[in-house]
Write an enzyme that holds these catalytic residues in place. Structure first.
Site, PDB file in Angstrom:
ATOM      1  N   VAL F  76      39.821  44.106  37.126  1.00  0.00           N
ATOM      2  CA  VAL F  76      40.478  45.135  37.920  1.00  0.00           C
ATOM      3  C   VAL F  76      41.980  44.825  37.955  1.00  0.00           C
ATOM      4  O   VAL F  76      42.367  43.702  38.256  1.00  0.00           O
ATOM      5  CB  VAL F  76      39.912  45.131  39.356  1.00  0.00           C
ATOM      6  CG1 VAL F  76      40.713  46.043  40.261  1.00  0.00           C
ATOM      7  CG2 VAL F  76      38.446  45.527  39.338  1.00  0.00           C
ATOM      8  N   CYS F  77      42.808  45.812  37.672  1.00  0.00           N
ATOM      9  CA  CYS F  77      44.261  45.592  37.667  1.00  0.00           C
ATOM     10  C   CYS F  77      44.749  45.250  39.077  1.00  0.00           C
ATOM     11  O   CYS F  77      44.504  45.989  40.030  1.00  0.00           O
ATOM     12  CB  CYS F  77      44.988  46.827  37.172  1.00  0.00           C
ATOM     13  SG  CYS F  77      46.789  46.645  37.300  1.00  0.00           S
ATOM     14  N   VAL F  78      45.481  44.161  39.192  1.00  0.00           N
ATOM     15  CA  VAL F  78      45.927  43.692  40.508  1.00  0.00           C
ATOM     16  C   VAL F  78      46.875  44.687  41.174  1.00  0.00           C
ATOM     17  O   VAL F  78      46.747  44.971  42.377  1.00  0.00           O
ATOM     18  CB  VAL F  78      46.562  42.278  40.415  1.00  0.00           C
ATOM     19  CG1 VAL F  78      47.754  42.251  39.470  1.00  0.00           C
ATOM     20  CG2 VAL F  78      46.976  41.774  41.787  1.00  0.00           C
TER      21      VAL F  78
END
Lengths: 116, 125, 101, 101, 125, 116
Positions: F76-78
């Site tokens: 998941v993209c931070v």
């Protein structure tokens, strides 16, 4: 006049929340009453208490707090919320979780219902 | 029986195809809830919304529930007074009345516009 | 090597198909998935566009998505070929790259 | 009483505008907001459609949205009138109902 | 200087207008990150994506950041080798080269198709 | 062959996750390697541990667990996640939070990258 607001699109990804926020502020300034904002479909994500936008970005959580402080009821749909992880554990203090009956009530009680 | 005039006229305007988005699923949840409050609830299918009424749907291969079955009982079991489908939208999509999974009122666009005009609230999905 | 063009949105509601058709080259492949499959429906508004592009490109549709929507094989224009998810994977593997429109 | 039609999606990418135009009646109002404002841009593909419908309907655009996108007033077709958020509220109040397309 | 052939050719295909959706904002975040890894990064604006390059943007009234400023420095300060904008998309939208906020390579669609053809990966936004 | 997967649309509201899930399962059955799925834009919501779909509805959380059990990395993209409330407090056990560098790595290391 009494306004009801329905927001359907997810915050950040779409401008719908931003436009609704500015609409509601303007309506209140003009002396209208906002009898409630109902969050349905992906719009329920606006009720998440964990939102942490970077500085300078839109801060949906503070917009929600602002609306609440102006006396606007912020209602997140319980069914749409549950499947999307918006539950009592994750909902922000400004928002309340309730059923679709609240949207019906907005439809009946408002003079105008506007969808964003 | 209640006076028809005391009921709020509310229309769900279904304009999205099923399965690719959740709108059909969540509008059905709303229809069922609304219909239990004894208001005057209408449902209109226009544009890609008419695909929601296509018969023979089988979303088991994509692991999604077959919501279309609900339309079969909306008028009989719930207090939805009318399901409308727009003739022009069917035509544009190569669909005929016999392609639909249930009997609905097929309206010309001009007649649907008159129905929309009578509503207090129109909820687009 | 051909490029795979994936159309997943309805051609009636979005410009996905028309955008794709502007960039497609001879020998490329189009795959209709999700609401994109309505583009390949017989008697619909896009039948002609899809038939035209089939002169120079191969056309496929994701069968689970037509089945879900109650669109039977004989309601799909005949130049379009069905694939399942494994067929989708094979199309990606056999193309140099894919663009999802 | 007139109905308010709200167009918030780009006419180049979605069918919002074309759907709205199918249902609009004489005396109705159109408001372009968000990416919908591109419909009212001079020299764009939808200038003629919007000019045509302005014969029988009033056309507005949400000024904060054109300003955001760098579309100056003189780049908007002249029959369209700017409103701010208060103007938007007034349009809703003065219409019998609104549909967001 | 590294051998051009060892770098992966990756194109961001920007086809969405700014502000109405988050795609422009998040694709810029991706461009900046990608450009720090010394690959061959290209950015192409087609369709409504060309609106992202319109000069004079001022989103302060809608409380959104002006991301467009980033394009002014992508080539100079970051390792983005080319910004392309498609001529036909500008024309369809009544836009001219002088309407753009920075100098970019205006390409005919046929030339852009050739560029796309050379890429290893195309990321649509 | 090595596949990288990018998902951009929100789960439930769009079919993108469902199609990607079926694609990935098919690819693995065919002997391909999935070197990672990167969740960007609204797709990050799939990593939420609080998802509670009703019975009979698609269960995105169990799909995520299933993919993880098949050895697929779920990233998941931070940055996209933070603004949407997807943080260490809310991320599911199957998913990991990481940066856009992971998407670049998928772009470079995969033989094919597919966007959903």
């Amino acid at each position: 006049m009494k306004f009801g607001i329905l927001i359907k699109e997810s915050p950040y990804n779409f401008q719908a929340f931003d436009t609704a926020y500015n609409f509601v502020k303007a309506a209140i300034e003009m002396g209208h009453e906002i009898i409630g904002i109902f969050f349905y479909d992906d719009a329920v994500y606006a009720g998440n208490k964990y939102l942490e936008p970077p500085q300078g970005d839109r801060n949906i959580k503070s917009y929600m707090d602002d609306l609440k402080s102006r006396g606007v009821r912020l209602v997140v749909c319980v069914a749409a919320g549950k499947r999307r992880g918006l539950t009592q554990d994750t909902v922000s203090e400004s928002a309340e979780i309730s059923g679709l009956g609240q949207l019906l009530e907005l439809s009946i009680e408002s003079d105008r219902l506007v969808t964003f | 029986m209640e006076d028809q005039k005391s009921k709020a006229k509310i229309m769900f305007l279904c304009k999205t195809a099923p399965y690719g988005t959740i709108y059909e699923q969540e509008v059905i949840e709303a229809m069922i809830m609304f219909s239990s409050y004894e208001q005057d609830i209408r449902v209109a299918f226009i544009g890609d919304g008419v695909f929601s009424l296509k018969k023979g749907q089988n979303p088991s291969l994509i692991n999604i529930k077959n919501f279309a079955q609900t339309y079969l009982v909306l008028i009989d079991d719930f207090e939805v007074s009318h399901l409308y489908v727009e003739k022009e939208s069917l035509d544009e999509r190569g669909m005929k009345e016999e392609d639909l999974l249930t009997e609905v009122e097929v309206l010309q666009r001009a007649d649907l516009i008159s129905k929309i005009d009578e509503m207090k609230v129109v909820l687009p999905f | 090597m051909q490029m795979l063009n994936i159309i997943k949105k309805s051609p009636y509601e979005t410009s996905s198909l028309s955008n794709c058709l502007k960039y497609i080259k001879t020998g490329d492949v189009i795959l209709f998935t999700e609401d994109g499959i309505y583009a390949a429906k017989k008697g619909g508004m896009f039948e002609k566009f899809v038939s035209d592009v089939s002169q120079t490109c191969s056309i496929y549709y994701l069968f689970p998505d037509t089945e879900a929507r109650g669109i039977k094989s004989d309601e799909i224009i005949s130049i379009a070929k069905p694939v399942d998810y494994q067929g989708f994977v094979a199309l990606v593997a056999n193309s140099s790259k894919s663009i999802t429109w």
